[in-house]
Design a protein around this motif. Structure first.
Motif: not given
Length: 359
Positions: A90-104
């Protein structure tokens, strides 16, 4: 041995996800390009971008067309995409406010590697929890602090390990005064860890925080950093200075190593006579300009997943880096006093809000 390509799914198709800005493209040294996640994946043998997620339909479709992702593999919702595609990376290039949820969501989908932009998450405790989980489960991880993967910075690390400047005394990062804590300085802190070691003990610093931004353990802003110092257990000092130039200086008992102009060049200065007081023997050290930092990060993920290389970076460095950033703020709020890293609460939340966006 021939390997099937590892599948990559991209979350976020903005500047860092898919489209490096023209201003960036024309201003940075070659070692920075390719910079965006999608461009770097395209440049790495053995990886295939198979899906993407982006809430903005125009950006989503523009990225899909540019990188050859079919329309049925373009999603508005990241969690839906990850659950459906179950990519290797997974390549995750979101803003930090949703990054943890995306990693989960990526971990729930069973990914074997993640490359995520910085900062990792606003709340320190979320970073601690998710990085610990990735380390426990053997998920390879790389971070948006990509200087550590660039040739000049790597060569400087080799010179240091080879004793080229004797015993290290100080690491100084010259990124300029007033840089924002979360938008920019995760890079500086990662460099301090990369050269100074993984045993930082205490921090002192001063930052500027807008009035009204502090409430309990939450800072709803991105503080501007005046200066910071990090003390390591072995006596090495780390400094984030007010000087400009985008240089990194490693000062030892027998000379200095300087990574110049954001990785464009490398310089070694030593005394012309053993024990001399002046570093008057200066030489440029040849360095390659490829692969780029982002490209090398994805190469590291590929090799770790295939079992042909080590984990590309210690998971704990991300946690230590965020704890150092937090300690700079805690120190400043306490009048600039030296702050042990252990004194930074896991509930400390820094939103990184600046001009209407979060980092």
């Amino acid at each position: 041995m021939t390997h099937e390509p590892l599948t990559v799914a991209l979350v976020g198709c903005g500047r860092m996800g898919a489209f490096t800005s023209e201003g960036t493209r024309t201003s940075v040294p070659p070692c920075w390009l390719p910079l965006s996640h999608a461009e770097a994946v395209e440049a790495v043998d053995g990886l295939s971008l198979v899906a993407l997620a982006e809430v903005d339909a125009t950006r989503r479709n523009d990225a899909g067309e540019r990188f050859g992702v079919p329309s049925q593999a373009r999603y508005a919702d990241a969690a839906e995409m990850l659950a459906a595609v179950r990519p290797d990376i997974a390549a995750i290039a979101t803003r930090s406010d949703v990054r943890a949820a995306t990693v989960e969501a990526a971990l729930a989908a069973g990914v074997r590697g993640i490359h995520a932009e910085k900062p990792f998450a606003p709340r320190l405790g979320d970073t601690e929890r998710l990085l610990s989980r990735m380390e426990r489960d053997g998920v390879a991880f790389t971070f948006g602090t990509v200087r550590r993967f660039m040739p000049a910075y790597r060569r400087a690390r080799e010179l240091l390990a080879d004793g080229a400047i004797g015993t290290l005394r100080e690491v100084a990062v010259d990124f300029g005064a007033g840089q924002l804590l979360l938008w920019t300085l995760p890079h500086a802190v990662d460099l301090l860890l990369g050269y100074g070691g993984s045993s930082p003990e205490s921090v002192c610093g001063r930052v500027d925080i807008p009035d009204g931004a502090v409430s309990g353990e939450t800072i709803d802003a991105d503080p501007a950093v005046r200066f910071a110092r990090v003390r390591f257990a072995d006596g090495v000092e780390g400094a984030i200075t007010a000087a400009g130039g985008m240089d990194v200086r490693l000062s030892g008992t027998a000379g200095t190593i300087r990574v110049l102009s954001d990785g464009a060049a490398l310089e070694l200065a030593r005394p012309s006579a053993p024990g001399g007081a002046y570093l008057d023997r200066v030489e440029r050290v040849p360095v390659a300009q490829a692969p780029s930092g982002t490209q090398a990060a994805f190469m590291g993920l590929r090799d770790a997943i295939r079992g042909t290389g080590p984990m590309p970076m210690p998971h704990g460095d991300v946690v230590l880096g965020q704890r150092i950033l937090g300690a700079i703020v805690v120190s400043s709020l306490d009048g600039g006093r030296e702050t042990p890293l252990a004194a930074v609460p896991s509930g400390l939340t820094i939103t990184g809000r600046y001009r209407g966006n979060v980092a």
